[in-house]
Each structure stands twice: as C-alpha cells, then as structure tokens.
Design a protein around this motif. Structure first.
Motif, PDB file in Angstrom:
ATOM      1  N   ALA A 182      12.272  17.828 -11.824  1.00  0.00           N
ATOM      2  CA  ALA A 182      11.939  17.388 -13.183  1.00  0.00           C
ATOM      3  C   ALA A 182      12.675  16.083 -13.483  1.00  0.00           C
ATOM      4  O   ALA A 182      12.083  15.142 -14.038  1.00  0.00           O
ATOM      5  CB  ALA A 182      12.311  18.460 -14.193  1.00  0.00           C
ATOM      6  N   LYS A 185      11.050  13.325 -11.020  1.00  0.00           N
ATOM      7  CA  LYS A 185       9.677  12.931 -11.381  1.00  0.00           C
ATOM      8  C   LYS A 185       9.659  12.169 -12.705  1.00  0.00           C
ATOM      9  O   LYS A 185       8.898  11.223 -12.871  1.00  0.00           O
ATOM     10  CB  LYS A 185       8.772  14.172 -11.460  1.00  0.00           C
ATOM     11  N   SER A 186      10.530  12.569 -13.645  1.00  0.00           N
ATOM     12  CA  SER A 186      10.620  11.825 -14.914  1.00  0.00           C
ATOM     13  C   SER A 186      11.098  10.398 -14.625  1.00  0.00           C
ATOM     14  O   SER A 186      10.572   9.423 -15.176  1.00  0.00           O
ATOM     15  CB  SER A 186      11.622  12.485 -15.868  1.00  0.00           C
ATOM     16  N   LYS A 230       6.897  17.370 -17.535  1.00  0.00           N
ATOM     17  CA  LYS A 230       6.463  16.167 -16.811  1.00  0.00           C
ATOM     18  C   LYS A 230       5.167  15.625 -17.423  1.00  0.00           C
ATOM     19  O   LYS A 230       5.028  14.420 -17.663  1.00  0.00           O
ATOM     20  CB  LYS A 230       6.245  16.550 -15.339  1.00  0.00           C
ATOM     21  N   ILE A 233       5.816  13.931 -20.761  1.00  0.00           N
ATOM     22  CA  ILE A 233       6.433  12.600 -20.601  1.00  0.00           C
ATOM     23  C   ILE A 233       5.374  11.578 -20.190  1.00  0.00           C
ATOM     24  O   ILE A 233       5.349  10.445 -20.678  1.00  0.00           O
ATOM     25  CB  ILE A 233       7.582  12.654 -19.562  1.00  0.00           C
ATOM     26  N   CYS A 269      15.890   8.515 -21.685  1.00  0.00           N
ATOM     27  CA  CYS A 269      16.618   9.309 -20.679  1.00  0.00           C
ATOM     28  C   CYS A 269      17.429  10.413 -21.344  1.00  0.00           C
ATOM     29  O   CYS A 269      17.432  11.560 -20.882  1.00  0.00           O
ATOM     30  CB  CYS A 269      17.537   8.416 -19.844  1.00  0.00           C
ATOM     31  N   ILE A 272      15.047  13.188 -22.541  1.00  0.00           N
ATOM     32  CA  ILE A 272      14.522  13.998 -21.417  1.00  0.00           C
ATOM     33  C   ILE A 272      15.632  14.919 -20.904  1.00  0.00           C
ATOM     34  O   ILE A 272      15.439  16.120 -20.706  1.00  0.00           O
ATOM     35  CB  ILE A 272      14.015  13.083 -20.266  1.00  0.00           C
TER      36      ILE A 272
END
Ligand code: KG4
Ligand code: ZN
Length: 364
Positions: A182, A185-186, A230, A233, A269, A272
């Motif tokens: 996670a 991939k973010s 994901k 986002i 950031c 997330i």
C-alpha cells in the motif's frame, strides 16, 4: 550431530553444555544476509541490499536470484569475520526455507544445505514470517508469552498470536495488498521511486495528516484490506485533490495533476500514511481487546515507519500495553531474525534433512 540441550521452562532460550553457534542465511527476496548467533546473542548481522531493482519500480525475480548468487559467499564470509569466528565454530545452519521468491530462496537454501553437508552439521529450515515475529526476542526487554505481533512487510500484513517461539498462529491478515505494498503503490502513483514506503515516511514528517481524508475499508474481524485505499488515491490524484470520491465531475490534465502533487506532497503523504496506520492499529487494538493480551509487538519492514511507531507507542500508553519494536536492522529483511528463530528451533529439535526444499508459499 546436534548438541545435547535442555529447554528452560520459561521458553526464553535453551541452556546447554558449551556454546551453541548458529550461522543463518536469509535470501527470500532482494536482501542477501548472513548472521552468526552464539547462545541466542546476535554477534553479526551482515546485509547486502540490491539496488539493481530501483530502475524497474519493483523487485525483478530473475535479477534478485543472480544478485544473491554473486553476494552469498562474500556476505557469509563477512558475517563470520564480523563475529570473530570461522566455519569450524558453527554448530548448526539455519536458512529461510519459505515464503518468498523461489529463485532467491533456492540460492540461500542450496548454499545452506551444501554447508550442512560439508560440515556435517544440523540444518534448520525457518519460516520467514515467523522469523519477523521472533526478531522481538533478539534484544532486551523481550515480550512475555503469549504476545501479539503485528507483522507488516512488503508481502504480508498479519496479526500473529505467539504462544511460544515454536507455537504461533495468524489470527488476522490482509485479503489483498500488504501494508508495505500500500505504501509502495501509493508512492508509485505519486511518481516516487521504489521502494516508496521510506519516502512517504520522509515527506509525511513535514506534512499535515488531517488535510486529506481517505476512506477506511469495512473489513470484518481482524482481517485487513488495502486495495480500496489505492483506488481512492488514484481517483483523488486524477481530479487533483478536488474530491476523493470514485466519481468526480472534474478530471485534471496531467500537468494539473503533477502541479497538485508537487505543491502538496508532504500533506498527501502524511494523509496516506495516517490512513494506513489507523487501519493497522484499529485491528491491533481489536485483537488485544478480544484476546486480553497486552504484550504487543511490531515486526517487518513497515515497522520502520515513524508514524506507525509513534502511534503504536501512543496506543500502547492509552491501553496499558507493554510495547516492543525490534531494532531497525532487525525490522527489514535480515539473517539475525533467522538466527534467533534457528536458536529456538534448535532447542525444540526442529531440524531438517538434506532433502528439504525451498517453497515460495508455506503454511504455518
Ligand atoms: O520486511 P521487508 O524488508 O521485506 C519484505 O519481506 O517484504 O519490508 C519491505 C517493505 C517495503 O514495502 C517498504 O516500502 C516498507 O517495508 N518500508 C516502509 C518503511 N521502510 C520500509 N514503509 C513505510 N515507511 C518506512 N519507513
Ligand atoms: Zn520480510
């Protein structure tokens, strides 16, 4: 032949006549590592990273196996030298048998088997995820049994109930992506290089975690899901932060999207990271309340995350937990954790013969 040993009743390590020296090898993914452990104390933990994967945005299995082949001999040699010993001192060889990339596992596994054959010493196969959990038994203070461990890595996210060093079970796990995935991939969606987890952590430290809100998945019980995060986002970036809903009236141009990321990177950031951390810790809290266990550990590469560590300690204070996090060098993939697991498995007489084979997946 294995040495005669006596197990202590508190399961905090065997005692035996003379020293027990274990050489451990880890090669499950993209780190080649070797460690020497004497009587449960780690004397060396040598780790060679593979930078070759950075340009591909992820680990390339074939390149990983080749790099292990190049590194394994010098890495084992360095671990022995750092510990001040030679192969003559080794009483047993522990290695990561599973899970992982099969080509990578085979390099370490074959090397360990060859050494065991040449030295006529016992061979101890180790489950990589169990070793992540037992990294918490390397340094003092150590958790008491039973304890819970949230193991968060690039390939796994699990809550493990550990009753003894050789008796543990998974009571919650991810149904799709792992927490590390996670993060990575973010980061990729934000245009950051692989592995992006540490970079999200770095930018998050200067950002406002409450600026953007990402949805928390509705998962029953102690299991996790990160794939929805994901997707949210992805849509959030597609409309340059105008909405984090899946459908939005507005679709940003590529330039607008890049401008938005550039101007808001720390806040994105931090937001997330905060969502990933709350998903993890809410389940850990639930596991503690359901089991009544209050010795709680973190493990795995993602436990290096500063936001997770801070929130974990804060939650521990609120709920009167005894909290444990391994030293940084034992959080990411390393042979020290394989050595300590080998030490306890030696105590339990859990050896393998030379027909043992590496496997990409493994039951607990
Ligand atoms: O346990 P590990 O070294 O390897 C696996 O067995 O997967 O974990 C690697 C994962 C990667 O996804 C990486 O991005 C993540 O741990 N990671 C972090 C941080 N350091 C490593 N994620 C977030 N914040 C960090 N500081
Ligand atoms: Zn790992």
């Amino acid at each position: 032949m294995s040495k005669e040993i006596i197990i202590n009743s508190d399961l905090h390590g065997p005692s035996f006549p003379g020293d027990l020296t274990i050489l451990a090898i880890e090669s499950s993914c993209d780190e080649t590592s070797a460690s020497v452990c004497v009587n449960g104390k780690i004397l060396s933990n040598f780790i060679a990273n593979q930078t070759v994967h950075e340009q591909y945005g992820g680990v390339v299995p074939e390149l990983a196996s080749r790099a292990h082949m190049q590194q394994i001999v010098p890495v084992v040699d360095a671990a022995l030298k750092n510990a001040g010993c030679t192969l003559k001192n080794i009483d047993a060889i522990a290695f990561t048998q599973s899970p992982g990339l099969i080509g990578s596992l085979l390099v370490g596994g074959q090397f360990a088997k060859s050494l065991a054959l040449a030295l006529d010493k016992p061979l101890i196969p180790v489950h990589h995820m169990q070793a992540h959990v037992l990294a918490n038994l390397i340094d003092d203070p150590k958790p008491g049994f039973p304890f819970l461990c949230l193991t968060v890595s690039g390939g796994h996210t699990q809550i493990v109930l550990c009753e003894s060093p050789v008796n543990m079970k998974v009571i919650g796990e991810t149904m799709d992506d792992a927490a590390g995935e996670a993060f990575d991939k973010s980061a990729k969606l934000l245009g950051l290089p692989y592995p992006g987890g540490p970079l999200i952590d770095k930018y998050a430290q200067q950002g406002n975690a409450n600026r953007f809100t990402f949805p928390e998945p509705k998962m029953e019980g102690l299991d996790f899901s990160f794939s929805g995060l994901k997707t949210s986002i992805l849509y959030f970036l597609k409309n340059a932060g105008k909405s984090n809903l899946f459908k939005s009236e507005f679709t940003a141009t590529e330039t607008e999207k890049q401008e938005f990321i550039k101007n808001n990177l720390p806040d994105i950031c931090a937001s997330i990271q905060q969502r990933i951390v709350t998903i993890l810790l809410n389940k850990l809290k639930k596991a503690s309340l359901e089991t009544g266990i209050t010795d709680i550990c973190l493990a795995g590469g993602v436990s290096a995350n500063s936001g997770l560590r801070k929130s974990f300690e804060e939650m521990g204070k609120s709920y009167h937990w005894n909290t444990f996090i391994p030293a940084f060098q034992y959080c990411t993939d390393n042979a020290g954790m394989i050595a300590i697991t080998g030490y306890y498995k030696y105590g339990a007489g859990q050896f393998a013969d030379l027909s043992v084979s590496s496997t990409a997946r493994a039951a607990w």
